[in-house]
Design a protein around this motif. Structure first.
Motif, PDB file in Angstrom:
ATOM      1  N   GLU A   3       0.735  -1.170  -0.007  1.00 30.41           N
ATOM      2  CA  GLU A   3      -0.031   0.058  -0.090  1.00 30.41           C
ATOM      3  C   GLU A   3       0.793   1.201  -0.016  1.00 30.41           C
ATOM      4  O   GLU A   3       1.981   1.195   0.484  1.00 30.41           O
ATOM      5  CB  GLU A   3      -0.838  -0.113   1.276  1.00 30.41           C
ATOM      6  N   ARG A   4       0.477   2.334  -0.810  1.00 26.36           N
ATOM      7  CA  ARG A   4       1.323   3.453  -0.780  1.00 26.36           C
ATOM      8  C   ARG A   4       1.036   4.402   0.411  1.00 26.36           C
ATOM      9  O   ARG A   4      -0.329   4.634   0.653  1.00 26.36           O
ATOM     10  CB  ARG A   4       0.842   4.260  -1.856  1.00 26.36           C
ATOM     11  N   VAL A   5       1.921   4.696   0.976  1.00 20.16           N
ATOM     12  CA  VAL A   5       1.730   5.793   2.114  1.00 20.16           C
ATOM     13  C   VAL A   5       1.949   7.188   1.383  1.00 20.16           C
ATOM     14  O   VAL A   5       2.824   7.470   0.792  1.00 20.16           O
ATOM     15  CB  VAL A   5       2.794   5.590   3.186  1.00 20.16           C
ATOM     16  N   ASP A   6       1.232   8.060   1.830  1.00 24.73           N
ATOM     17  CA  ASP A   6       1.169   9.651   1.143  1.00 24.73           C
ATOM     18  C   ASP A   6       2.595  10.087   0.968  1.00 24.73           C
ATOM     19  O   ASP A   6       2.879  10.763   1.838  1.00 24.73           O
ATOM     20  CB  ASP A   6       0.375  10.469   1.703  1.00 24.73           C
ATOM     21  N   GLN A   7       3.245   9.661  -0.097  1.00 23.78           N
ATOM     22  CA  GLN A   7       4.451  10.012  -0.293  1.00 23.78           C
ATOM     23  C   GLN A   7       5.444  10.339   0.762  1.00 23.78           C
ATOM     24  O   GLN A   7       6.165  11.363   0.907  1.00 23.78           O
ATOM     25  CB  GLN A   7       4.506  11.539  -1.198  1.00 23.78           C
ATOM     26  N   GLY A   8       5.383   9.152   1.322  1.00 25.99           N
ATOM     27  CA  GLY A   8       6.437   9.314   2.563  1.00 25.99           C
ATOM     28  C   GLY A   8       5.923   9.911   3.861  1.00 25.99           C
ATOM     29  O   GLY A   8       6.867  10.184   4.762  1.00 25.99           O
ATOM     30  N   ARG A   9       4.600  10.229   4.088  1.00 25.59           N
ATOM     31  CA  ARG A   9       4.315  11.209   5.161  1.00 25.59           C
ATOM     32  C   ARG A   9       3.565  10.438   5.842  1.00 25.59           C
ATOM     33  O   ARG A   9       2.559   9.726   5.351  1.00 25.59           O
ATOM     34  CB  ARG A   9       3.526  12.327   4.513  1.00 25.59           C
ATOM     35  N   LEU A  10       3.663  10.548   7.209  1.00 24.72           N
ATOM     36  CA  LEU A  10       2.824   9.725   8.179  1.00 24.72           C
ATOM     37  C   LEU A  10       2.180  11.061   8.934  1.00 24.72           C
ATOM     38  O   LEU A  10       2.600  11.986   9.451  1.00 24.72           O
ATOM     39  CB  LEU A  10       3.638   8.894   9.009  1.00 24.72           C
ATOM     40  N   GLY A  11       0.880  10.721   9.157  1.00 26.75           N
ATOM     41  CA  GLY A  11       0.067  11.721   9.997  1.00 26.75           C
ATOM     42  C   GLY A  11      -0.868  11.130  11.057  1.00 26.75           C
ATOM     43  O   GLY A  11      -0.807   9.837  11.097  1.00 26.75           O
ATOM     44  N   ALA A  12      -1.781  11.681  11.396  1.00 26.31           N
ATOM     45  CA  ALA A  12      -2.583  11.105  12.616  1.00 26.31           C
ATOM     46  C   ALA A  12      -3.513   9.869  12.192  1.00 26.31           C
ATOM     47  O   ALA A  12      -3.308   8.852  12.918  1.00 26.31           O
ATOM     48  CB  ALA A  12      -3.601  12.100  13.032  1.00 26.31           C
ATOM     49  N   PRO A  13      -3.885   9.887  11.065  1.00 30.07           N
ATOM     50  CA  PRO A  13      -4.633   8.586  10.603  1.00 30.07           C
ATOM     51  C   PRO A  13      -3.707   7.408  10.743  1.00 30.07           C
ATOM     52  O   PRO A  13      -4.169   6.366  10.917  1.00 30.07           O
ATOM     53  CB  PRO A  13      -5.219   8.825   9.127  1.00 30.07           C
ATOM     54  N   GLU A  14      -2.624   7.445  10.129  1.00 36.52           N
ATOM     55  CA  GLU A  14      -1.644   6.221  10.280  1.00 36.52           C
ATOM     56  C   GLU A  14      -0.962   6.171  11.545  1.00 36.52           C
ATOM     57  O   GLU A  14      -0.913   4.993  11.882  1.00 36.52           O
ATOM     58  CB  GLU A  14      -0.175   6.511   9.279  1.00 36.52           C
TER      59      GLU A  14
END
Length: 109
Positions: A3-14
């Motif tokens: 699965e792709r994570v938003d361009q290598g960014r992680l936020g509260a949902p992840e």
């Protein structure tokens, strides 16, 4: 297929909670991992020392889609995120406190 994570960014949902304002120390752990317990202490200590830094521990077994998306293959794995949630450093195994502090220097610079 990963699965792709938003361009290598992680936020509260992840992360399952809000990231730190300046940086976030993300720890992937598993239940019977002794080095994970030691890593938890190191990261919590460092996060407590540096204003705006959060420590987030993620159960690897309970979050397999994220583990797969990020290519985590062992625990503990530590990701250092900058204030925007970008992954700036990654390490597998139990980190030394000095190495975590140095990695944070990159994230908050």
């Amino acid at each position: 297929m990963r699965e792709r994570v938003d361009q290598g960014r992680l936020g509260a949902p992840e992360l399952g909670r809000e990231p730190g304002e300046r940086a976030t120390l993300v720890q992937f752990s598993s239940a019977f991992c002794a080095p994970c317990r030691a890593t938890r202490r190191v990261l919590a200590d460092v996060a407590a020392l540096v204003p705006g830094v959060a420590h987030v521990e993620i159960d690897a077994e309970g979050n397999l889609p994220l583990v797969r998306a990020l290519g985590v293959v062992r625990t503990p794995t530590v990701l250092v995120l900058d204030g925007e949630g970008r992954i700036v450093r990654r390490a597998a195994g139990q980190p030394r406190k000095a190495d975590v502090i140095a990695a944070l220097g990159e994230a908050v610079a």
